[in-house]
Design an enzyme around this catalytic site. Structure first.
Site, PDB file in Angstrom:
ATOM      1  N   GLU A 210       0.875  -1.181   0.000  1.00  0.00           N
ATOM      2  CA  GLU A 210       0.000   0.000   0.000  1.00  0.00           C
ATOM      3  C   GLU A 210       0.904   1.219   0.000  1.00  0.00           C
ATOM      4  OE1 GLU A 210      -3.048  -0.093  -0.540  1.00  0.00           O
ATOM      5  OE2 GLU A 210      -3.460  -2.216  -0.229  1.00  0.00           O
ATOM      6  N   CYS A 244      -2.330   9.466   2.547  1.00  0.00           N
ATOM      7  CA  CYS A 244      -1.876   8.916   1.267  1.00  0.00           C
ATOM      8  C   CYS A 244      -2.886   9.115   0.146  1.00  0.00           C
ATOM      9  CB  CYS A 244      -1.525   7.439   1.410  1.00  0.00           C
ATOM     10  SG  CYS A 244      -2.901   6.413   1.972  1.00  0.00           S
TER      11      CYS A 244
END
Length: 469
Positions: A210, A244
């Site tokens: 990720e 993010c």
């Protein structure tokens, strides 16, 4: 001597004993994880405030609440998730049982980051436990308060024969990665993700990465600019921009930019007051290193909103830059801070061409009152996730997979997808021991006359379709 050898062997022995496989054991560990969150809520909120000066509201919404939802969803559905999944058979196996069994990988390593240190550790941990694995958790050393609670308190709730926390910085993480794991789940930067993947490759260990990237946001001319500004400012400056999936830059026409700027200024003033430094709702940068990196990015383009910094407080004001060029420093790396560049484009097609020149992002956003514009951006681009007319909100849905594509990551999780990520999907066929004459067509010596009949029992045929002329 490997400092982790004894711990890892203990966990492997537990997994090999079958202790983690029963549904009752998995449910008990998930219940214990829920108690950990309830019993230590105030302490966790305090640690998040110490680490990032995260407001209690933001911490509750983006850390504790999401973790609770994931635990509750897993407990509500664990029985059905664990069931064998029947699949279709062909004519040759019509009397047999074919199914997919979801079995745990074994010993799992979860490496979590500092920006959402509770959420991004616990959510994958829920999936790993639900799937029946033993887990080593490596929290970030930068979020020290949460790291300390993970190391000192969490093991009191989870079975120590199945779960361990490993502390340390990059050197300790590199040492840990020298060992063989059955699955590695990493959340962090693309640069470190490459190192994790290289380490995993030495043992042929599967990974979920990720990562991050630069998330584009296209703003069409047909918008209510104040609505866009509110949602954009919230998504960009939430957690001081250290998210993010935050919009990393805006693409719009020059006219829309000129309308958007005063609306963004109004949103910042309404959210954080005349002096955002004094607002209890604006977080701080995690470390001096990250602060200095962000301050250097303020030299790109032209400053129109914010720009104030305070090194002692690790404070960067909510900032908007215009006249930014594609090759400037602020456009060459993920910003990960409260800075929003705006680039002007000639229209929708130019914006799409710009987006498609870049690496595929973790998230992509499009704002327009014309649904066909949002759909056009969705159809002509690729990204880990997509959200029309808002920012970040798509990741709150456990029904959607969360993950990147290409340089922004591989694999996904959240909800059922977490369980599947940490499960090996084992294809199983259980045949009847009798009826041997039905198998004679496939045995040597081969007879050409039997080939056609054999192929009809195993081959998928094209369905006939009707075409209107």
């Amino acid at each position: 001597m490997d400092p982790h050898a004894e711990t890892l062997q203990r966990l492997r022995n537990t997994f090999n004993s079958g202790r983690t496989r029963p549904e009752a054991f998995r449910a008990a560990q998930l219940e214990a994880l829920g108690r950990f969150l309830r019993d230590n809520r105030d302490r966790l909120l305090g640690a998040l405030a110490d680490d990032l000066r995260k407001a209690p509201f933001e911490a509750e919404v983006s850390e504790l609440s999401i973790c609770r939802s994931e635990i509750n969803l897993a407990l509500n559905n664990l029985h059905s998730w664990m069931q064998d999944q029947p699949v279709d058979t062909n004519l040759a196996t019509r009397l047999d049982a074919a199914f997919i069994r979801k079995e745990p990988f074994g010993l799992v390593l979860i490496i979590s980051p500092w920006n959402y240190p509770l959420n991004l550790a616990v959510v994958p941990l829920v999936g790993a436990i639900a799937a029946g694995n033993c887990v080593v958790l490596k929290p970030s050393e930068l979020s020290r308060g949460v790291e300390r609670i993970m190391a000192e308190v969490l093991p009191r709730y989870l079975d120590p024969s199945c779960f361990a926390v490993v502390l340390g910085g990059p050197q300790e993480t590199a040492s840990l990665l020298e060992n063989k794991f059955d699955y590695i789940f990493f959340t962090g930067s693309t640069r470190v993700g490459k190192l994790v993947m290289a380490a995993a490759a030495r043992h042929l260990t599967p990974v979920t990465l990720e990562l991050g990237g630069k998330n584009p946001c296209y703003v069409d001319d047909a918008v209510d600019v104040q609505t866009v500004a509110n949602r954009l400012a919230w998504a960009r400056f939430f957690n001081a921009g250290q998210t993010c999936v935050a919009p990393d830059y805006v693409l719009c026409s020059a006219g829309t930019r000129d309308r958007l700027l005063p609306a963004l200024q109004a949103a910042v003033r309404r959210f954080y007051g005349e002096d955002p430094r004094r607002s209890p709702d604006l977080g701080r940068i995690v470390s001096p290193k990250h602060f200095h990196r962000l301050r250097a990015l303020l030299g790109s383009g032209r400053l129109v909103i914010g720009g104030q910094t305070d090194e002692e407080e690790l404070y960067v004001a909510p900032t908007v830059l215009v006249d930014v060029k594609e090759d400037e420093p602020v456009m060459r790396e993920e910003i990960f801070g409260p800075i929003l560049p705006i680039l002007t484009v000639g229209g929708l097609d130019e914006a799409i061409a710009f987006i498609n020149r870049q690496d595929k992002p973790l998230a992509l956003y499009a704002f327009s009152t014309r649904s066909q514009v949002v759909r056009h951006v969705l159809d002509r681009t690729s990204s880990g996730g997509f959200c029309g007319n808002d920012g970040i909100l798509h990741i709150t849905l456990t029904s959607l997979p969360f993950g990147g594509v290409g340089p922004s990551g591989m694999g996904n999780y959240h909800g059922r997808f977490s369980f599947d990520t940490f499960s090996h999907h084992r294809g199983c066929l259980l045949r009847r021991p009798g009826l041997e004459k039905l198998n004679s067509l496939r045995y040597p010596p081969y007879a050409q006359r039997g080939l056609g009949l054999l192929l009809r029992t195993v081959e998928i045929q094209r369905r006939e379709c009707c075409a209107l002329l």
